[in-house]
Design an enzyme around this catalytic site. Structure first.
Site, PDB file in Angstrom:
ATOM      1  CG  ASN A   1      -3.832  -2.190   6.909  1.00 37.72           C
ATOM      2  OD1 ASN A   1      -3.754  -1.808   5.748  1.00 37.72           O
ATOM      3  ND2 ASN A   1      -4.828  -2.921   7.348  1.00 37.72           N
TER       4      ASN A   1
ATOM      5  CB  THR B   1      -7.396  -5.762   9.841  1.00 37.99           C
ATOM      6  OG1 THR B   1      -7.852  -6.953   9.190  1.00 37.99           O
ATOM      7  CG2 THR B   1      -7.739  -4.550   9.001  1.00 37.99           C
TER       8      THR B   1
ATOM      9  NE  ARG C   1      -6.866 -12.695   5.053  1.00 38.76           N
ATOM     10  CZ  ARG C   1      -7.293 -11.440   4.922  1.00 38.76           C
ATOM     11  NH1 ARG C   1      -7.091 -10.762   3.802  1.00 38.76           N
ATOM     12  NH2 ARG C   1      -7.925 -10.844   5.919  1.00 38.76           N
TER      13      ARG C   1
ATOM     14  CD  GLU D   1      -8.884  -9.025  -3.872  1.00 36.05           C
ATOM     15  OE1 GLU D   1      -9.765  -8.632  -3.077  1.00 36.05           O
ATOM     16  OE2 GLU D   1      -7.752  -9.406  -3.482  1.00 36.05           O
TER      17      GLU D   1
ATOM     18  CG  HIS E   1      -5.405  -6.143  -0.477  1.00 31.60           C
ATOM     19  ND1 HIS E   1      -6.659  -6.120   0.091  1.00 31.60           N
ATOM     20  CD2 HIS E   1      -5.464  -7.046  -1.488  1.00 31.60           C
ATOM     21  CE1 HIS E   1      -7.445  -6.972  -0.577  1.00 31.60           C
ATOM     22  NE2 HIS E   1      -6.742  -7.543  -1.540  1.00 31.60           N
TER      23      HIS E   1
ATOM     24  NE  ARG F   1      -2.464  -5.589   7.308  1.00 28.49           N
ATOM     25  CZ  ARG F   1      -3.556  -6.162   6.841  1.00 28.49           C
ATOM     26  NH1 ARG F   1      -4.092  -7.194   7.489  1.00 28.49           N
ATOM     27  NH2 ARG F   1      -4.138  -5.721   5.751  1.00 28.49           N
TER      28      ARG F   1
ATOM     29  CG  PHE G   1     -13.386   1.170   7.148  1.00 26.90           C
ATOM     30  CD1 PHE G   1     -12.954   0.579   5.967  1.00 26.90           C
ATOM     31  CD2 PHE G   1     -14.051   0.383   8.072  1.00 26.90           C
ATOM     32  CE1 PHE G   1     -13.181  -0.765   5.710  1.00 26.90           C
ATOM     33  CE2 PHE G   1     -14.293  -0.966   7.822  1.00 26.90           C
ATOM     34  CZ  PHE G   1     -13.857  -1.532   6.635  1.00 26.90           C
TER      35      PHE G   1
ATOM     36  CE  LYS H   1      -3.950  -2.253   2.305  1.00 29.04           C
ATOM     37  NZ  LYS H   1      -4.998  -2.121   3.352  1.00 29.04           N
TER      38      LYS H   1
ATOM     39  CE1 TYR I   1      -9.482  -3.385   0.330  1.00 27.52           C
ATOM     40  CE2 TYR I   1      -8.501  -1.477  -0.717  1.00 27.52           C
ATOM     41  CZ  TYR I   1      -8.379  -2.625   0.040  1.00 27.52           C
ATOM     42  OH  TYR I   1      -7.140  -3.009   0.517  1.00 27.52           O
TER      43      TYR I   1
HETATM   44  P1  ATP Z   1      -7.058  -5.915   3.177  1.00 33.13           P
HETATM   45  O1  ATP Z   1      -8.397  -6.175   2.539  1.00 33.13           O
HETATM   46  O2  ATP Z   1      -6.529  -4.534   2.914  1.00 33.13           O
HETATM   47  O3  ATP Z   1      -6.098  -7.011   2.879  1.00 33.13           O
HETATM   48  P2  ATP Z   1      -8.031  -7.005   5.606  1.00 33.13           P
HETATM   49  O4  ATP Z   1      -8.597  -8.106   4.740  1.00 33.13           O
HETATM   50  O5  ATP Z   1      -7.168  -7.395   6.760  1.00 33.13           O
HETATM   51  O6  ATP Z   1      -7.206  -5.976   4.745  1.00 33.13           O
HETATM   52  P3  ATP Z   1     -10.638  -5.789   5.534  1.00 33.13           P
HETATM   53  O7  ATP Z   1     -11.644  -6.096   6.563  1.00 33.13           O
HETATM   54  O8  ATP Z   1     -10.793  -6.398   4.166  1.00 33.13           O
HETATM   55  O9  ATP Z   1      -9.187  -6.102   6.149  1.00 33.13           O
HETATM   56  O10 ATP Z   1     -10.569  -4.195   5.389  1.00 33.13           O
HETATM   57  C1  ATP Z   1      -9.954  -3.576   4.273  1.00 33.13           C
HETATM   58  C2  ATP Z   1      -9.123  -2.419   4.751  1.00 33.13           C
HETATM   59  O11 ATP Z   1      -9.983  -1.426   5.302  1.00 33.13           O
HETATM   60  C3  ATP Z   1      -8.144  -2.772   5.877  1.00 33.13           C
HETATM   61  O12 ATP Z   1      -6.908  -3.214   5.403  1.00 33.13           O
HETATM   62  C4  ATP Z   1      -8.013  -1.442   6.608  1.00 33.13           C
HETATM   63  O13 ATP Z   1      -7.037  -0.606   5.995  1.00 33.13           O
HETATM   64  C5  ATP Z   1      -9.380  -0.831   6.443  1.00 33.13           C
HETATM   65  N1  ATP Z   1     -10.194  -1.114   7.623  1.00 33.13           N
HETATM   66  C6  ATP Z   1     -10.780  -2.265   7.982  1.00 33.13           C
HETATM   67  N2  ATP Z   1     -11.446  -2.175   9.139  1.00 33.13           N
HETATM   68  C7  ATP Z   1     -11.270  -0.903   9.540  1.00 33.13           C
HETATM   69  C8  ATP Z   1     -11.704  -0.145  10.661  1.00 33.13           C
HETATM   70  N3  ATP Z   1     -12.463  -0.712  11.612  1.00 33.13           N
HETATM   71  N4  ATP Z   1     -11.325   1.145  10.742  1.00 33.13           N
HETATM   72  C9  ATP Z   1     -10.561   1.708   9.777  1.00 33.13           C
HETATM   73  N5  ATP Z   1     -10.117   1.052   8.678  1.00 33.13           N
HETATM   74  C10 ATP Z   1     -10.467  -0.230   8.567  1.00 33.13           C
HETATM   75 MG    MG Z   2      -9.748  -7.671   2.990  1.00 34.82          MG
END
Ligand code: ATP
Ligand code: MG
Length: 140
Positions: free
Chosen positions: A114, A93, A87, A128, A117, A104, A59, A11, A51
């Site tokens: 973070n 996350t 992962r 994707e 992805h 992370r 968010f 990212k 997304y």
């Molecule tokens: P990614 O999809 O980026 O790999 P992830 O699968 O761990 O991360 P997701 O639940 O898919 O997490 O959320 C996508 C992204 O949205 C996260 O990487 C984070 O940057 C953001 N995000 C998720 N939950 C929150 C939250 N509660 N507050 C702020 N940002 C969030």
């Molecule tokens: Mg995700």
């Protein structure tokens, strides 16, 4: 376990801090191969599309602004059980909850910034990967 492919994105906070090589080293040390890789910038519209599953979440706007705020490195990782392995290496996350040694935990600044992805299932991985790469650009 089957050989899988997953989509990884380094990212904008990773490219800004010039730590993409350190992150790639962790993938390679874990046995994942980088079979496609491209540094690019996603537009806000592309981030919203990528997304879309999160569009109702509070968010969503911040996430799409952040993902389009600077360069990213999109990559396809290949290996045994690559989706889960990737992962696991990423960590939770929220970096505050990420296990020691994960990307992370070591590098992320916040739940927004973070660092990485990763696809979360075989179906999303296929979708994707197609979002960023043609089949001929993936060299296993
Ligand atoms: P990614 O999809 O980026 O790999 P992830 O699968 O761990 O991360 P997701 O639940 O898919 O997490 O959320 C996508 C992204 O949205 C996260 O990487 C984070 O940057 C953001 N995000 C998720 N939950 C929150 C939250 N509660 N507050 C702020 N940002 C969030
Ligand atoms: Mg995700």
């Amino acid at each position: 376990m089957a050989c899988e492919r997953t989509l990884s994105i380094l990212k904008p906070d990773a490219t800004a801090r010039n730590i993409t090589g350190k992150i790639n080293a962790k993938f390679e040390e874990a046995g994942l191969r980088i079979v496609a890789q491209r540094r690019t910038r996603v537009t806000r519209e592309e981030a919203e599309q990528f997304y879309a599953i999160h569009k109702e979440r509070p968010f969503f706007a911040d996430l799409c602004s952040f993902m389009s705020s600077g360069p990213v490195v999109a990559q396809v990782l290949e290996g045994e059980g690559a989706i889960k392995k990737h992962r696991d290496i990423m960590g939770a996350t929220n970096p505050k909850e990420a296990a020691p040694g994960t990307i992370r935990a070591e590098f992320s600044l916040s739940i927004d910034e973070n660092t990485v992805h990763g696809s979360d299932s075989a179906e999303t991985a296929a979708e994707e990967i197609r979002f960023f790469f043609r089949e001929t650009e993936i060299v296993g």
